[in-house]
Design a protein around this motif. Structure first.
Motif, PDB file in Angstrom:
ATOM      1  N   GLU A  86       0.838  -1.206   0.000  1.00 24.91           N
ATOM      2  CA  GLU A  86       0.000   0.000   0.000  1.00 24.91           C
ATOM      3  C   GLU A  86       0.874   1.258   0.000  1.00 24.91           C
ATOM      4  N   ARG A  87       1.938   1.237   0.796  1.00 24.79           N
ATOM      5  CA  ARG A  87       2.845   2.387   0.857  1.00 24.79           C
ATOM      6  C   ARG A  87       3.527   2.624  -0.502  1.00 24.79           C
ATOM      7  N   ILE A  88       3.954   1.543  -1.144  1.00 21.99           N
ATOM      8  CA  ILE A  88       4.621   1.661  -2.442  1.00 21.99           C
ATOM      9  C   ILE A  88       3.667   2.240  -3.487  1.00 21.99           C
ATOM     10  N   MET A  89       2.438   1.735  -3.529  1.00 28.57           N
ATOM     11  CA  MET A  89       1.474   2.199  -4.518  1.00 28.57           C
ATOM     12  C   MET A  89       1.121   3.667  -4.295  1.00 28.57           C
ATOM     13  N   GLN A  90       0.964   4.057  -3.044  1.00 28.73           N
ATOM     14  CA  GLN A  90       0.681   5.460  -2.759  1.00 28.73           C
ATOM     15  C   GLN A  90       1.848   6.352  -3.163  1.00 28.73           C
ATOM     16  N   GLY A  91       3.073   5.888  -2.914  1.00 26.20           N
ATOM     17  CA  GLY A  91       4.247   6.659  -3.298  1.00 26.20           C
ATOM     18  C   GLY A  91       4.340   6.836  -4.807  1.00 26.20           C
ATOM     19  N   LEU A  92       4.046   5.769  -5.551  1.00 29.18           N
ATOM     20  CA  LEU A  92       4.073   5.858  -7.005  1.00 29.18           C
ATOM     21  C   LEU A  92       3.002   6.807  -7.524  1.00 29.18           C
ATOM     22  N   ARG A  93       1.806   6.703  -6.974  1.00 24.94           N
ATOM     23  CA  ARG A  93       0.703   7.525  -7.466  1.00 24.94           C
ATOM     24  C   ARG A  93       0.843   9.003  -7.111  1.00 24.94           C
ATOM     25  N   HIS A  94       1.663   9.299  -6.119  1.00 22.89           N
ATOM     26  CA  HIS A  94       1.897  10.691  -5.759  1.00 22.89           C
ATOM     27  C   HIS A  94       3.224  11.224  -6.307  1.00 22.89           C
ATOM     28  N   HIS A  95       3.930  10.401  -7.069  1.00 24.34           N
ATOM     29  CA  HIS A  95       5.195  10.831  -7.663  1.00 24.34           C
ATOM     30  C   HIS A  95       4.909  11.925  -8.685  1.00 24.34           C
ATOM     31  N   LEU A 237       5.969  -9.223  -7.271  1.00 27.39           N
ATOM     32  CA  LEU A 237       4.932  -8.361  -7.838  1.00 27.39           C
ATOM     33  C   LEU A 237       5.449  -7.652  -9.089  1.00 27.39           C
ATOM     34  N   ARG A 238       4.542  -7.465 -10.010  1.00 34.47           N
ATOM     35  CA  ARG A 238       4.836  -6.684 -11.212  1.00 34.47           C
ATOM     36  C   ARG A 238       3.900  -5.482 -11.217  1.00 34.47           C
ATOM     37  N   ILE A 239       4.475  -4.334 -10.955  1.00 31.62           N
ATOM     38  CA  ILE A 239       3.716  -3.094 -10.894  1.00 31.62           C
ATOM     39  C   ILE A 239       3.956  -2.322 -12.183  1.00 31.62           C
ATOM     40  N   PHE A 240       2.895  -1.861 -12.782  1.00 33.75           N
ATOM     41  CA  PHE A 240       2.997  -1.069 -14.001  1.00 33.75           C
ATOM     42  C   PHE A 240       2.553   0.356 -13.704  1.00 33.75           C
ATOM     43  N   PHE A 241       3.296   1.309 -14.239  1.00 33.81           N
ATOM     44  CA  PHE A 241       2.886   2.696 -14.072  1.00 33.81           C
ATOM     45  C   PHE A 241       3.144   3.466 -15.357  1.00 33.81           C
ATOM     46  N   ARG A 242       2.425   4.566 -15.500  1.00 31.53           N
ATOM     47  CA  ARG A 242       2.516   5.404 -16.692  1.00 31.53           C
ATOM     48  C   ARG A 242       2.985   6.799 -16.293  1.00 31.53           C
ATOM     49  N   THR A 243       4.002   7.275 -16.985  1.00 30.13           N
ATOM     50  CA  THR A 243       4.491   8.616 -16.703  1.00 30.13           C
ATOM     51  C   THR A 243       3.646   9.654 -17.440  1.00 30.13           C
ATOM     52  N   LYS A 244       3.743  10.879 -17.003  1.00 28.83           N
ATOM     53  CA  LYS A 244       3.015  11.968 -17.642  1.00 28.83           C
ATOM     54  C   LYS A 244       3.576  12.223 -19.039  1.00 28.83           C
ATOM     55  N   ALA A 245       2.798  12.897 -19.864  1.00 31.26           N
ATOM     56  CA  ALA A 245       3.090  13.000 -21.297  1.00 31.26           C
ATOM     57  C   ALA A 245       4.415  13.688 -21.603  1.00 31.26           C
ATOM     58  N   ASP A 246       4.829  14.642 -20.794  1.00 25.31           N
ATOM     59  CA  ASP A 246       6.007  15.433 -21.132  1.00 25.31           C
ATOM     60  C   ASP A 246       7.282  14.945 -20.432  1.00 25.31           C
ATOM     61  N   VAL A 247       7.257  13.733 -19.898  1.00 25.79           N
ATOM     62  CA  VAL A 247       8.394  13.219 -19.131  1.00 25.79           C
ATOM     63  C   VAL A 247       9.352  12.459 -20.043  1.00 25.79           C
ATOM     64  N   SER A 248      10.614  12.843 -20.044  1.00 23.48           N
ATOM     65  CA  SER A 248      11.648  12.168 -20.833  1.00 23.48           C
ATOM     66  C   SER A 248      12.056  10.864 -20.154  1.00 23.48           C
ATOM     67  N   GLU A 249      12.196   9.799 -20.940  1.00 24.30           N
ATOM     68  CA  GLU A 249      12.530   8.486 -20.383  1.00 24.30           C
ATOM     69  C   GLU A 249      13.882   8.493 -19.679  1.00 24.30           C
ATOM     70  N   GLY A 250      14.911   9.042 -20.345  1.00 27.48           N
ATOM     71  CA  GLY A 250      16.246   9.045 -19.759  1.00 27.48           C
ATOM     72  C   GLY A 250      16.297   9.804 -18.444  1.00 27.48           C
ATOM     73  N   ARG A 251      15.722  10.998 -18.419  1.00 27.65           N
ATOM     74  CA  ARG A 251      15.727  11.791 -17.187  1.00 27.65           C
ATOM     75  C   ARG A 251      14.913  11.117 -16.094  1.00 27.65           C
ATOM     76  N   PHE A 252      13.758  10.558 -16.472  1.00 24.36           N
ATOM     77  CA  PHE A 252      12.893   9.931 -15.475  1.00 24.36           C
ATOM     78  C   PHE A 252      13.585   8.758 -14.793  1.00 24.36           C
ATOM     79  N   ILE A 253      14.181   7.858 -15.584  1.00 21.36           N
ATOM     80  CA  ILE A 253      14.825   6.677 -14.997  1.00 21.36           C
ATOM     81  C   ILE A 253      15.940   7.091 -14.039  1.00 21.36           C
ATOM     82  N   GLU A 254      16.726   8.081 -14.437  1.00 18.36           N
ATOM     83  CA  GLU A 254      17.827   8.534 -13.580  1.00 18.36           C
ATOM     84  C   GLU A 254      17.302   9.075 -12.250  1.00 18.36           C
TER      85      GLU A 254
END
Length: 433
Positions: A86-95, A237-254
């Motif tokens: 629950e903590r992980i999912m909340q953290g991801l959704r508020h990222h 667990l396999r958690i899937f998430f979607r980044t916002k439209a203007d987020v660069s993949e390289g910058r996001f992963i870093e």
């Protein structure tokens, strides 16, 4: 227009007479073209199937999608997995860079290493399907962007009430089970124990393999995320998430890896791997052998096309060049260079047309009993929805492609020497004869 039609008929009659007068020599050329046509069919058929499969919509949006894998930390015996989840999912959704996040059970999802398979039936119709467990009110459809068959919008499915045990079924599966009738609100049954399965919604077909046609799929509701089964934490667990439209993949992963250090480095659930979904698709294609299959087919096609160009063009090039004396005589009697060029091209096109027709007819005999090329892993779909699975349409399209390719290389092999020869003087053409 009348004089033009008469000229065309005379030209065609002249070409046919010349082909008949040189029939023994032309027969060998046509036999060569027939063999090349059959080989062209065998080479172009896989390219047509692969290209067509790749053109079919995935049924979801892979852009900006990521897979986050976490596993049970056996060294931690105090933390509660459900609370950590629950903590992980909340953290991801508020990222700040993440739009939505959800969890998929049992490793069943598009481009997953395996599939959950079983059979369902309605009345006397039984189909084999793959199923994907999901949690309602978890942002599942907002993350994956599976789309409603009704209006093509993922929002429709996100708002849909799907009680635990109910399913959302792919449109192709519904067509098979109900002969195209609407199944929403009706029931299908499991062949394993005749369990009643309520159909809550219908979605667009989904490609479970990136380079293959869609499978028959149903999404099975496991209730809310709070009802996560305990075995899910132990198997990873396999958690899937979607980044916002203007987020660069390289910058996001870093930047995301620092978030992982703060949130998934301790507790009962710890970080294993983060993968952009386009990499998940690539890994799946490699595992299924699709990547090597595609590379081999394209490499074979490129190699064959080069040899086809050299063989056919070379044959007609040599055939045209050996007719210098004939061309010189025609020029001396007043034939125009343009008329000479059209005559030579017309001869080649007629021979190629006949050869392609014969070659395609011969390949038809083999394909009728053996079938065309397919790329699949034995998981059933609704083949009638896709053009490559309709025999005569498939045959006609590939035959047309073969004809276009053969005509292109024939034109190249005839036009260049014909254009050159038709513009020399009669004296030069006859000098060495």
């Amino acid at each position: 227009r009348g004089l033009g039609d008469v000229y065309k008929r005379q030209m065609l009659q002249q070409i046919m007479n010349m082909l008949w007068n040189s029939r023994r020599h032309n027969l060998w050329i046509m036999l060569e073209l027939v063999v090349i046509t059959i080989v062209s069919w065998a080479v172009l058929d896989p390219l047509f199937v692969l290209t067509y499969n790749q053109s079919i919509p995935n049924g979801y949006d892979a852009e900006g999608l990521y897979r986050l894998e976490v596993t049970r930390n056996k060294a931690d015996t105090l933390s509660v997995p459900a609370r950590d989840f629950e903590r992980i999912m909340q953290g991801l959704r508020h990222h700040k860079d993440i739009e939505s996040a959800t969890c998929v059970l049992s490793g069943a999802y598009p481009s997953s290493p395996g599939n959950n398979m079983n059979r369902v039936f309605k009345d006397s119709v039984e189909v084999r399907m793959t199923y994907i467990p999901f949690f309602t009110n978890s942002g599942f459809f907002r993350t994956w962007r599976f789309r409603s068959a009704k209006d093509g919008a993922w929002e429709t499915l996100e708002k849909l009430e799907v009680p635990k045990g109910s399913v959302i079924m792919s449109e192709d599966a519904v067509m098979l089970l109900s002969e195209g009738k609407d199944l929403i609100g009706q029931s299908v049954y499991s062949t394993y124990d005749s369990t009643e399965i309520r159909v809550a919604g219908i979605m667009k077909p989904i490609k479970m393999r990136n380079s293959m046609q869609p499978y028959l799929v149903r999404l099975v509701s496991y209730g809310n995320e709070e009802q996560m089964p305990s075995w899910a934490f132990d198997s990873g667990l396999r958690i899937f998430f979607r980044t916002k439209a203007d987020v660069s993949e390289g910058r996001f992963i870093e930047e995301f890896m620092s978030w992982v250090d703060d949130n998934l480095s301790s507790g009962s659930l710890v970080f294993t791997k983060l993968t952009p979904f386009h990499e998940v698709q690539r890994e799946s294609d490699l595992q299924e052998g699709a990547t090597n299959e595609i590379r081999m087919k394209y490499a074979l096609a490129y190699f064959f096309m080069i040899n086809l160009l050299l063989a056919v063009s070379g044959t007609f090039w040599l055939h045209t060049r050996t007719r210098r004396e004939e061309i010189g005589i025609r020029l001396s009697y007043g034939a125009s260079p343009g008329g000479i060029c059209r005559m030579l091209i017309g001869e080649a096109f007629i021979m190629t047309t006949i050869a392609v027709f014969v070659g395609c007819f011969l390949y038809f005999q083999w394909a009728y009993y053996e079938g065309f090329y397919t790329l699949d892993d034995g998981v059933p779909g609704y083949g009638d929805l896709y053009l490559t699975n309709h025999f005569f349409a498939h045959f006609c399209i590939v035959s047309l492609l073969v004809y276009v390719v053969m005509m292109a290389v024939t034109w190249l092999g005839v036009y260049i020497p014909a254009h050159s020869i038709s513009r020399i003087s009669p004296v030069e053409a006859l000098r060495d004869e």
